[in-house]
Motif scaffolding. Structure first.
Motif, PDB file in Angstrom:
ATOM      1  N   TYR A 196     -12.055  28.077   1.073  1.00 18.90           N
ATOM      2  CA  TYR A 196     -13.117  27.859   2.055  1.00 18.90           C
ATOM      3  C   TYR A 196     -13.348  29.057   2.964  1.00 18.90           C
ATOM      4  O   TYR A 196     -14.273  29.062   3.735  1.00 18.90           O
ATOM      5  CB  TYR A 196     -12.827  26.617   2.897  1.00 18.90           C
ATOM      6  CG  TYR A 196     -12.980  25.330   2.117  1.00 18.90           C
ATOM      7  CD1 TYR A 196     -14.217  24.835   1.799  1.00 18.90           C
ATOM      8  CD2 TYR A 196     -11.854  24.633   1.679  1.00 18.90           C
ATOM      9  CE1 TYR A 196     -14.361  23.666   1.082  1.00 18.90           C
ATOM     10  CE2 TYR A 196     -11.992  23.461   0.961  1.00 18.90           C
ATOM     11  CZ  TYR A 196     -13.244  22.977   0.665  1.00 18.90           C
ATOM     12  OH  TYR A 196     -13.378  21.835  -0.057  1.00 18.90           O
ATOM     13  N   GLN A 197     -12.515  30.061   2.875  1.00 18.60           N
ATOM     14  CA  GLN A 197     -12.663  31.220   3.735  1.00 18.60           C
ATOM     15  C   GLN A 197     -13.708  32.158   3.136  1.00 18.60           C
ATOM     16  O   GLN A 197     -13.763  32.350   1.942  1.00 18.60           O
ATOM     17  CB  GLN A 197     -11.330  31.950   3.932  1.00 18.60           C
ATOM     18  CG  GLN A 197     -10.340  31.125   4.717  1.00 18.60           C
ATOM     19  CD  GLN A 197      -8.994  31.829   4.860  1.00 18.60           C
ATOM     20  OE1 GLN A 197      -8.769  32.853   4.239  1.00 18.60           O
ATOM     21  NE2 GLN A 197      -8.140  31.254   5.678  1.00 18.60           N
ATOM     22  N   GLN A 230     -10.646  24.855   7.083  1.00 22.42           N
ATOM     23  CA  GLN A 230     -11.029  26.244   7.318  1.00 22.42           C
ATOM     24  C   GLN A 230      -9.901  27.199   6.940  1.00 22.42           C
ATOM     25  O   GLN A 230     -10.150  28.338   6.563  1.00 22.42           O
ATOM     26  CB  GLN A 230     -11.396  26.446   8.792  1.00 22.42           C
ATOM     27  CG  GLN A 230     -12.654  25.727   9.225  1.00 22.42           C
ATOM     28  CD  GLN A 230     -13.902  26.504   8.873  1.00 22.42           C
ATOM     29  OE1 GLN A 230     -13.859  27.713   8.743  1.00 22.42           O
ATOM     30  NE2 GLN A 230     -15.008  25.795   8.709  1.00 22.42           N
ATOM     31  N   LYS A 231      -8.663  26.759   7.031  1.00 19.46           N
ATOM     32  CA  LYS A 231      -7.502  27.609   6.738  1.00 19.46           C
ATOM     33  C   LYS A 231      -7.266  27.773   5.238  1.00 19.46           C
ATOM     34  O   LYS A 231      -6.586  28.701   4.826  1.00 19.46           O
ATOM     35  CB  LYS A 231      -6.244  27.025   7.387  1.00 19.46           C
ATOM     36  CG  LYS A 231      -6.289  27.075   8.899  1.00 19.46           C
ATOM     37  CD  LYS A 231      -5.046  26.448   9.482  1.00 19.46           C
ATOM     38  CE  LYS A 231      -5.123  26.397  10.998  1.00 19.46           C
ATOM     39  NZ  LYS A 231      -3.970  25.710  11.587  1.00 19.46           N
ATOM     40  N   GLN A 286     -11.661  13.433  17.035  1.00 14.14           N
ATOM     41  CA  GLN A 286     -10.535  14.375  17.104  1.00 14.14           C
ATOM     42  C   GLN A 286      -9.882  14.527  15.729  1.00 14.14           C
ATOM     43  O   GLN A 286      -9.525  15.634  15.320  1.00 14.14           O
ATOM     44  CB  GLN A 286      -9.495  13.900  18.131  1.00 14.14           C
ATOM     45  CG  GLN A 286      -9.982  13.932  19.556  1.00 14.14           C
ATOM     46  CD  GLN A 286     -10.268  15.352  20.023  1.00 14.14           C
ATOM     47  OE1 GLN A 286      -9.652  16.319  19.566  1.00 14.14           O
ATOM     48  NE2 GLN A 286     -11.221  15.473  20.933  1.00 14.14           N
ATOM     49  N   HIS A 313     -11.210  19.390   9.802  1.00 13.46           N
ATOM     50  CA  HIS A 313     -12.112  20.515   9.612  1.00 13.46           C
ATOM     51  C   HIS A 313     -11.390  21.839   9.834  1.00 13.46           C
ATOM     52  O   HIS A 313     -11.571  22.799   9.068  1.00 13.46           O
ATOM     53  CB  HIS A 313     -13.309  20.393  10.557  1.00 13.46           C
ATOM     54  CG  HIS A 313     -14.297  21.506  10.433  1.00 13.46           C
ATOM     55  ND1 HIS A 313     -15.118  21.644   9.343  1.00 13.46           N
ATOM     56  CD2 HIS A 313     -14.579  22.547  11.254  1.00 13.46           C
ATOM     57  CE1 HIS A 313     -15.867  22.719   9.497  1.00 13.46           C
ATOM     58  NE2 HIS A 313     -15.566  23.276  10.663  1.00 13.46           N
ATOM     59  N   GLU A 314     -10.550  21.905  10.868  1.00 10.50           N
ATOM     60  CA  GLU A 314      -9.795  23.128  11.146  1.00 10.50           C
ATOM     61  C   GLU A 314      -8.805  23.423  10.023  1.00 10.50           C
ATOM     62  O   GLU A 314      -8.620  24.583   9.639  1.00 10.50           O
ATOM     63  CB  GLU A 314      -9.060  22.995  12.481  1.00 10.50           C
ATOM     64  CG  GLU A 314      -9.998  23.021  13.675  1.00 10.50           C
ATOM     65  CD  GLU A 314      -9.291  22.675  14.973  1.00 10.50           C
ATOM     66  OE1 GLU A 314      -8.063  22.465  14.961  1.00 10.50           O
ATOM     67  OE2 GLU A 314     -10.002  22.613  16.006  1.00 10.50           O
ATOM     68  N   GLU A 315      -8.176  22.383   9.469  1.00  9.39           N
ATOM     69  CA  GLU A 315      -7.245  22.575   8.353  1.00  9.39           C
ATOM     70  C   GLU A 315      -7.989  23.052   7.107  1.00  9.39           C
ATOM     71  O   GLU A 315      -7.482  23.896   6.355  1.00  9.39           O
ATOM     72  CB  GLU A 315      -6.489  21.271   8.059  1.00  9.39           C
ATOM     73  CG  GLU A 315      -5.519  20.863   9.143  1.00  9.39           C
ATOM     74  CD  GLU A 315      -4.392  21.864   9.340  1.00  9.39           C
ATOM     75  OE1 GLU A 315      -3.882  22.415   8.345  1.00  9.39           O
ATOM     76  OE2 GLU A 315      -4.045  22.109  10.509  1.00  9.39           O
ATOM     77  N   GLN A 373     -12.073  16.679  13.607  1.00  9.73           N
ATOM     78  CA  GLN A 373     -11.994  18.081  14.051  1.00  9.73           C
ATOM     79  C   GLN A 373     -10.749  18.747  13.477  1.00  9.73           C
ATOM     80  O   GLN A 373     -10.803  19.878  12.997  1.00  9.73           O
ATOM     81  CB  GLN A 373     -11.952  18.161  15.578  1.00  9.73           C
ATOM     82  CG  GLN A 373     -13.295  18.009  16.243  1.00  9.73           C
ATOM     83  CD  GLN A 373     -14.212  19.169  15.912  1.00  9.73           C
ATOM     84  OE1 GLN A 373     -15.121  19.023  15.119  1.00  9.73           O
ATOM     85  NE2 GLN A 373     -13.976  20.310  16.512  1.00  9.73           N
ATOM     86  N   LYS A 374      -9.610  18.054  13.538  1.00  7.56           N
ATOM     87  CA  LYS A 374      -8.362  18.614  12.992  1.00  7.56           C
ATOM     88  C   LYS A 374      -8.484  18.838  11.490  1.00  7.56           C
ATOM     89  O   LYS A 374      -8.050  19.864  10.969  1.00  7.56           O
ATOM     90  CB  LYS A 374      -7.191  17.687  13.300  1.00  7.56           C
ATOM     91  CG  LYS A 374      -6.776  17.715  14.750  1.00  7.56           C
ATOM     92  CD  LYS A 374      -5.625  16.768  15.000  1.00  7.56           C
ATOM     93  CE  LYS A 374      -5.282  16.750  16.481  1.00  7.56           C
ATOM     94  NZ  LYS A 374      -4.218  15.785  16.783  1.00  7.56           N
TER      95      LYS A 374
END
Length: 97
Positions: free
Chosen positions: A92-93, A87-88, A77, A83-85, A80-81
């Motif tokens: 990295y976009q 992505q923002k 978990q 990785h999501e951060e 995952q968090k």
């Protein structure tokens, strides 16, 4: 002459008649076929018993404790968090190229 268990040089038993000695071909093949069927049946039965007992499972049984499983889930978990951060973040976009 009495007392010999073997008859002649071919080591066949006394009870086998001379006619049976000459015509062994089909009976030998039939006996080999019976033995092959028995071996296949026993092998199949052994395979089924082994499979029921879990010897051929592709996944090994999980021997971890509840605490280890919970720790691994928390780590997943957290990753995952992160990785999501990531992505923002703008670098990295993916842009339209």
């Amino acid at each position: 002459m009495a007392g010999s268990l073997l008859d002649g040089d071919d080591f066949s038993s006394i009870g086998v008649s001379k006619a049976a000695k000459k015509g062994r071909g089909p009976t030998d093949n039939a006996m080999k076929a019976k033995i092959a069927v028995i071996v296949v049946c026993l092998g199949g039965a052994g395979y089924l018993i082994a499979r029921q007992n879990g010897m051929f499972d592709s996944k090994p049984k999980d021997t971890r404790t509840h605490e280890e499983i919970q720790s691994d889930e928390e780590e997943f978990q957290r990753q995952q968090k992160m990785h999501e951060e990531m992505q923002k973040l703008p670098q990295y976009q993916m842009g339209d190229a």
